[in-house]
Design a protein around this motif. Structure first.
Motif, short mmCIF file in Angstrom:
data_model
loop_
_atom_site.label_atom_id
_atom_site.label_comp_id
_atom_site.label_asym_id
_atom_site.label_seq_id
_atom_site.Cartn_x
_atom_site.Cartn_y
_atom_site.Cartn_z
N GLN A 216 17.62 -52.68 -46.23
CA GLN A 216 18.57 -53.24 -47.20
C GLN A 216 19.07 -54.60 -46.75
OE1 GLN A 216 21.55 -50.24 -47.63
NE2 GLN A 216 20.31 -48.96 -49.01
N THR A 217 19.34 -54.77 -45.46
CA THR A 217 19.80 -56.07 -44.97
C THR A 217 18.68 -57.10 -45.05
OG1 THR A 217 19.32 -55.41 -42.71
CG2 THR A 217 21.58 -55.12 -43.48
N SER B 47 18.08 -43.41 -41.45
CA SER B 47 19.24 -44.13 -41.99
C SER B 47 19.30 -45.54 -41.41
CB SER B 47 20.53 -43.36 -41.70
OG SER B 47 20.74 -43.28 -40.30
N GLU C 236 19.03 -48.91 -43.69
CA GLU C 236 20.05 -49.97 -43.62
C GLU C 236 19.41 -51.30 -43.25
OE1 GLU C 236 22.97 -48.70 -40.86
OE2 GLU C 236 23.71 -47.09 -42.14
#
Length: 117
Positions: free
Chosen positions: A19-20, A12, A16
């Protein structure tokens, strides 16, 4: 179970993070595209105040070798060619020692020969 929990939290966190990173990349590309469009607009419609009517240095490119260096190189090459030509003419064609060109007696003989005729 604990190992699986660690893997899930790591997955996870990496998702994340991905994605950033992707968001940062898209924001960067959008900003670059906006800058390109703004630059195109400025080129298409130049303002009269920003550019002078006549600029004598427009299109000036800095030379690799300045004029004074070119002149020094030309003069030195001519001097070298003169010395080598005298050595070849006196030594090769005259069947004498090419190093005799640098003696003052040789030049005195040449000038005396030119003055008498």
């Amino acid at each position: 179970m604990e190992k699986n929990d660690k893997r899930l939290t790591q997955n996870s966190a990496t998702s994340e993070e991905l994605q950033t990173r992707q968001a940062v990349r898209t924001a960067r590309t959008e900003a670059q595209n906006a800058e390109k469009k703004a630059a195109k607009r400025k080129k298409a419609a130049p303002e009269e105040d920003s550019q002078p009517l006549f600029n004598p240095f427009f299109g000036y490119k800095k030379r690799r070798f300045p004029i004074w260096q070119r002149l020094i190189a030309l003069i030195s090459l001519c001097a070298i060619a003169l010395v080598l030509g005298a050595m070849f003419g006196y030594g090769g064609l005259g069947h004498r020692s090419p190093w005799a060109v640098f003696q003052t007696a040789t030049w005195q003989h040449i000038f005396d020969f030119l003055k008498t005729n």
